[in-house]
Design an enzyme around this catalytic site. Sequence first.
Site, PDB file in Angstrom:
ATOM      1  N   TRP A  40       0.876  -1.175   0.000  1.00 63.56           N
ATOM      2  CA  TRP A  40       0.000   0.000   0.000  1.00 63.56           C
ATOM      3  C   TRP A  40       0.912   1.222   0.000  1.00 63.56           C
ATOM      4  CZ3 TRP A  40      -4.279   2.331  -1.039  1.00 63.56           C
ATOM      5  CH2 TRP A  40      -4.768   3.427  -0.319  1.00 63.56           C
ATOM      6  N   SER A  42       1.174   4.342   0.727  1.00 63.67           N
ATOM      7  CA  SER A  42       0.348   5.213   1.556  1.00 63.67           C
ATOM      8  C   SER A  42       0.756   6.675   1.430  1.00 63.67           C
ATOM      9  CB  SER A  42       0.486   4.764   3.018  1.00 63.67           C
ATOM     10  OG  SER A  42       0.098   5.777   3.908  1.00 63.67           O
ATOM     11  N   ASP A  54       0.109  15.378   5.588  1.00 72.43           N
ATOM     12  CA  ASP A  54      -0.635  14.633   4.567  1.00 72.43           C
ATOM     13  C   ASP A  54      -1.818  15.499   4.136  1.00 72.43           C
ATOM     14  OD1 ASP A  54      -1.657  12.670   2.921  1.00 72.43           O
ATOM     15  OD2 ASP A  54      -2.574  11.526   4.556  1.00 72.43           O
ATOM     16  N   ASP A  81      -2.263   4.905  -2.947  1.00 72.38           N
ATOM     17  CA  ASP A  81      -3.190   5.864  -2.346  1.00 72.38           C
ATOM     18  C   ASP A  81      -3.030   7.181  -3.118  1.00 72.38           C
ATOM     19  OD1 ASP A  81      -4.580   7.632  -0.758  1.00 72.38           O
ATOM     20  OD2 ASP A  81      -3.384   7.280   1.056  1.00 72.38           O
ATOM     21  N   ARG A 155     -12.740   5.093  -2.597  1.00 71.30           N
ATOM     22  CA  ARG A 155     -12.654   5.182  -1.128  1.00 71.30           C
ATOM     23  C   ARG A 155     -13.733   6.145  -0.640  1.00 71.30           C
ATOM     24  NH1 ARG A 155      -7.126   6.909   2.053  1.00 71.30           N
ATOM     25  NH2 ARG A 155      -8.060   8.120   3.747  1.00 71.30           N
ATOM     26  N   HIS A 186     -14.196   3.581   4.902  1.00 73.04           N
ATOM     27  CA  HIS A 186     -13.261   4.074   5.901  1.00 73.04           C
ATOM     28  C   HIS A 186     -13.999   4.566   7.135  1.00 73.04           C
ATOM     29  CE1 HIS A 186      -9.313   4.917   7.130  1.00 73.04           C
ATOM     30  NE2 HIS A 186      -9.059   6.057   6.497  1.00 73.04           N
TER      31      HIS A 186
END
Length: 558
Positions: A40, A42, A54, A81, A155, A186
């Site tokens: 992943w 990320s 982020d 991602d 997502r 999520h």
Amino acid sequence: MSKAEMLRKLFMGKNLIRIVGAHNGLTAKLVESAGFDGIWASSLEVSASHAVPDANILTMQDYLDAAIDMNEAVSIPVVVDVDQGYGNSTNVIHMVKKFETAGIAGIIMEDKLFPKQNSLLAGGRQELATIGEFVGKIMAAKNAQESKDFMVIARIEALIAGWGQEEAMKRAKAYVNAGVDGIMIHSKKNNPDEITEFIKNFDLNVPIVVVPSTYPSFTEEKIKSFPKIRMVIYANHVIRSAVTSIKETLKEIKDAGGIDTVSRKIIPVEELFELQGTSEMKENEKKFLFKQEKITALVPAAGVIKEPSLKPLLQDTPLVMLDVNGKSILQRNVELLKSLGIKDIFVVSGPNSDKINIEGINIIQNKNFENSHILYSIMCAEEKLNGKLLLVYSDILFEKEIIEKLLKSEEDITLVIDGSFKNSKIRQSKKEEHDLVLVKAKHDPVEGERIIRPKRDNPVLKIGKKIGVEEANYEYIGLALFSEKGIEDLKKAYEEEKTTYSEGLFNEAVNFDMANLHDILMRMIQKGYKVSSMEIDKGWSEIHTFEDYKRVSRMIAD
């Protein structure tokens, strides 16, 4: 099988797919070595590794570069991602093309607005795109992909934003209708209740992906009781554990006042080398990396011009500087040698050495040029004769392929010999003038072969200007290669013969100082030294006379 195909195959299987977050090639390799199914890539891990929030501060290219590093380090699929797709639908099209071309197996794109804040950030701004806008992005992504195996997973952040189950399900249905390959649901709750509620109400025919970062009690054993869940992502535990370990290590070094105690707790550097692929690199070096030995080239050019036909051309210029169609003999040979990686080139000069003005060469003067010959000139450079030596006479031009093959010789002394001299009227006329250095080798030339002969062991038995044409089977052309041992043997023989023949004739020479190279080579052969050969058929020319000069000039012009 592509990694996109591998990922598809995993989703078609029965086992739960387990992938783990990483942020560079090393951490991706650690994930693979631990036995997980995929990586992943990320955005939290990558941004944290750059020490920035982020929050869409890094660019798409930053994330792409990180994903490529991870993908190239492992053999398992990498799922990236991609935040909200780095912009609108136009940006999404560009993004998909870039990531798919890089060999990425799939992407997971979230339905937030740009710029985003991390889903787990306490008090973070969690603004969602409209369903219509995100559906457009999904359709843009699916239309942009080239391979049917590349996966686009949506997502859903409705539960993160607090918009509830109904909104989450509405979005899921819209995204599936738009063509997504899976749904990642999520949550930031500390238990899996809202996730399991969503799954129980989910009746769409695409797999579900979960990320139990905030609800770790939702173990794989419990996840497996929900068959609709096909993938679990352990999203950020690698970088969190790395930070934990680094902090502990740094604290111990500081507190202990050194690395003695901590060195016993961390991996040995050899294990790090293995993770870097050092063993594979060393194996590849053995197979493919041929070390270039340092080779020195030496051009003995101290001779006084005695040929009447060349004197008007040269006057006070050394023969090695004779212009042949715009470049001197030396310039042409220096350029050829440098193209083969030979940079240390020495020229032993005699009279008018100031006229030798070629860039990148070293001049050594033979002050006794009037009373000496080639062997003496070679030994004027004795201090420079360390390692492999390529000897090039000053009056010859030759094809590059001859030197290329000569440099591959593993013998201690190798002379280039030409078997075509008996069929050349020009060479025969020079024999009558005792201008040829002839060779008697063990094997005769192979008739019909051209240019460079196949490699065979063909030692020189005799060499000199006084060998009869009937006995000789080759001509020495003025090119030779000496190994480090071969040079030492030559030096040793020189000192021994110099002491023995301090006066009087030496082989074919009137005295030792006037000896040619072939004189001492013949003495070495007589003493049991092996002098090897490399056979050619033409591919070279010498300039001893004005007729030679005209012929060579025509050849080069053609």
